[in-house]
Design a protein around this motif. Structure first.
Motif, PDB file in Angstrom:
ATOM      1  N   LYS A 182      -5.992   5.287 -24.333  1.00  0.00           N
ATOM      2  CA  LYS A 182      -5.884   5.803 -22.962  1.00  0.00           C
ATOM      3  C   LYS A 182      -5.071   7.092 -22.841  1.00  0.00           C
ATOM      4  CE  LYS A 182      -6.957   2.178 -19.817  1.00  0.00           C
ATOM      5  NZ  LYS A 182      -6.495   1.601 -18.560  1.00  0.00           N
ATOM      6  N   GLY A 183      -4.176   7.351 -23.798  1.00  0.00           N
ATOM      7  CA  GLY A 183      -3.506   8.647 -23.842  1.00  0.00           C
ATOM      8  C   GLY A 183      -2.429   8.859 -22.790  1.00  0.00           C
ATOM      9  N   ASP A 184      -2.010  10.110 -22.682  1.00  0.00           N
ATOM     10  CA  ASP A 184      -0.913  10.501 -21.785  1.00  0.00           C
ATOM     11  C   ASP A 184      -1.427  11.330 -20.614  1.00  0.00           C
ATOM     12  OD1 ASP A 184       1.353   9.606 -23.388  1.00  0.00           O
ATOM     13  OD2 ASP A 184       0.818  11.221 -24.759  1.00  0.00           O
ATOM     14  N   GLY A 185      -0.522  11.627 -19.704  1.00  0.00           N
ATOM     15  CA  GLY A 185      -0.836  12.541 -18.605  1.00  0.00           C
ATOM     16  C   GLY A 185      -2.027  12.036 -17.802  1.00  0.00           C
ATOM     17  N   ILE A 186      -3.068  12.869 -17.726  1.00  0.00           N
ATOM     18  CA  ILE A 186      -4.269  12.464 -16.985  1.00  0.00           C
ATOM     19  C   ILE A 186      -5.112  11.457 -17.762  1.00  0.00           C
ATOM     20  CG2 ILE A 186      -4.449  14.611 -15.654  1.00  0.00           C
ATOM     21  CD1 ILE A 186      -6.661  15.509 -17.624  1.00  0.00           C
ATOM     22  N   GLY A 187      -4.708  11.154 -19.008  1.00  0.00           N
ATOM     23  CA  GLY A 187      -5.516  10.284 -19.869  1.00  0.00           C
ATOM     24  C   GLY A 187      -5.912   8.973 -19.211  1.00  0.00           C
ATOM     25  N   PRO A 188      -4.950   8.169 -18.725  1.00  0.00           N
ATOM     26  CA  PRO A 188      -5.329   6.882 -18.136  1.00  0.00           C
ATOM     27  C   PRO A 188      -6.279   7.035 -16.939  1.00  0.00           C
ATOM     28  CG  PRO A 188      -2.978   6.939 -18.649  1.00  0.00           C
ATOM     29  CD  PRO A 188      -3.499   8.322 -18.886  1.00  0.00           C
TER      30      PRO A 188
END
Ligand code: NAI
Length: 331
Positions: A8-14
Motif C-alpha cells: 500500500k505504500g506511503d503518502g497517497i499510496g493507501p
C-alpha cells in the motif's frame, strides 16, 4: 484465480491503492489479494521498511502491485524501490506514454515506450567520500544487463508491432560506460533487421521529445536517463498521474505508477489513481486477462472523455473516490 501481493505504500499510496482495488473488484478481475503496509510509515511503527511476510508473499505470488514508497533523503536509507528491483532482478522497467484524446496537452501524438535498465548505472548507489571536499559515485554498466534490456526492447517491438528502437546515451562524454552500452546496442540491432534502430544523445533527446515526440517509438537507455526521460514523457501526456509501469525479470514482475508518494497532497483524497490503475491493467495483460484490462481501460477512457469527474491534476475538482466511482459506474 491468481493471487497477487499488494504493497500500500506511503503518502497517497493507501488512497490510490484502495481506489484501484475497488475498481479491480468491480471489474470482476480474477484476483485474490495479499495486502501489506510498507514504507516509511511501516518503519516508524515496526522498525522495518518492508515486513518479512511481505517479501515472502511476493516470493510466493511472483506478482506485485506496488504503491509509491517514500525514500527519506540523505538519511542512509537505500531506496526500497531500488532494493526490490535488485533483490528480484527486475531488470526491465517498461514505461508506456500515450496521449489520450480527452487530455488536452500540446502533444496529441505521443505513443512511445521507455525501456529503462533497472539494476545498475549510478543507481547501484556506490559512493565514496574521498576527502571533505570530494565525493565519487560509481556508474556501473555491464554487458549482461545491457544485453538483456536491449533484447527486451527489440523483442517488445516485434511482439507489439512497433517499428523503431532508439538507444539514448551520453557516449560523447562517457565514452567507456555509455560507449559500451551503445556498442552493444548497435550489435544487437543487427539481429533485428525488421526493426529500425537509431541512437541519440540524452540532452538532444530531451529537446527532440518536446519538439517532435511523434518521432519516438521505443527508447532503450541506462537507468538514470530512463528515470528522468520517463518523467518527461509523463509531462507530455498530462502528468505523472497518467504514467504506469512494469518492472519485470525472469521470475518476478512488479507493477507500479511512475510517480512517487506525493507527500504534498497525501491524505487530501485528490490524488489521481489512473497511473496505478493502468499499472494494474498491465498486470492483468501480463497474466493473460486482456478482456478485464480492456474493460477497465475503456471505462477510464469514457470518464476522461466526459470531462466531469477529473482529479485536480487534470484540471477537475473530483476526489479520488468520486473518480473511482465514475470509473466503476462505466464498467
Ligand atoms: P512525486 O512523484 O511524489 O510528486 C511530484 C509531483 O507530482 C507532486 O506535486 C505531486 O503532488 C504530483 N503527483 C504525483 N503523483 C500524483 C498523482 N497520482 N495524482 C496527482 N498528483 C500527483 O515526486 P517527489 O515529490 O519527488 O517524491 C516524493 C517521494 O516519493 C520521495 O520520497 C521519493 O523518493 C518517492 N518516490 C517513490 C517512487 C516509487 O515508489 N516508485 C518513485 C518516485 C519517487
Amino acid at each position: 484465480m491468481k493471487t497477487i501481493t499488494v504493497f500500500k505504500g506511503d503518502g497517497i499510496g493507501p488512497e490510490i491503492t484502495d481506489a484501484v482495488i475497488d475498481i479491480l473488484k468491480a471489474a470482476n478481475a480474477p484476483l485474490d489479494y495479499e495486502f501489506f503496509n510498507v514504507g516509511a510509515a511501516e518503519y516508524e511503527r515496526h522498525g522495518a521498511l518492508i515486513p518479512e511476510e511481505a517479501f515472502h508473499s511476493f516470493e510466493k505470488t511472483h506478482l506485485l502491485l506496488k504503491s509509491p514508497i517514500t525514500t527519506p533523503i540523505g538519511k542512509g536509507f537505500r531506496s526500497l524501490n531500488v532494493t526490490l528491483r535488485n533483490k528480484y532482478d527486475l531488470y526491465a522497467n517498461i514505461r508506456p506514454a500515450k496521449s489520450n484524446s480527452a487530455i488536452k496537452t500540446p502533444f496529441p501524438n505521443v505513443d512511445l515506450v521507455t525501456f529503462r535498465e533497472n539494476t545498475e548505472d549510478l543507481y547501484i548507489g556506490v559512493e565514496y567520500k574521498m576527502n571533505d571536499d570530494t565525493v565519487h559515485a560509481i556508474k556501473l554498466i555491464t554487458r549482461k544487463a545491457s544485453e538483456r534490456i536491449i533484447h527486451a526492447a527489440f523483442k517488445y517491438a516485434l511482439s507489439h508491432g512497433r517499428h523503431k528502437v532508439t538507444c539514448v546515451h551520453k557516449a560523447n562524454i562517457l565514452k567507456m560506460s555509455d560507449g559500451f552500452f551503445l556498442d552493444i546496442f548497435r550489435n544487437i540491432a543487427k539481429e533485428y533487421p525488421q526493426i529500425e534502430s537509431d541512437d541519440k544523445i540524452v540532452d538532444n533527446t530531451c529537446m527532440q521529445l518536446v519538439m517532435h515526440p511523434e518521432n519516438f517509438d521505443i527508447i532503450v537507455t541506462p537507468n538514470l536517463y530512463g528515470d528522468i526521460l520517463s518523467d518527461l514523457t509523463s509531462g507530455l501526456i498530462g502528468g505523472l498521474g497518467l504514467l504506469p509501469s512494469m518492472n519485470i525479470g525472469k521470475d518476478f514482475a512488479m507493477f507500479e505508477a511512475v510517480h512517487g508518494s506525493a507527500p504534498d497532497i497525501a491524505g487530501k483524497h485528490i490524488a489521481n489513481p489512473t497511473a496505478l490503475l493502468w499499472s494494474a491493467c498491465m498486470l492483468l495483460e501480463y497474466i493473460g486477462e486482456n478482456n478485464t484490462a480492456a474493460a477497465i481501460r475503456s471505462a477510464v477512457d469514457t470518464v476522461l472523455a466526459e470531462n466531469k469527474m477529473l482529479t485536480p491534476d487534470l484540471g477537475g475538482t473530483a476526489t479520488t473516490e468520486q473518480y473511482r466511482d465514475a470509473v466503476i459506474a462505466c464498467l
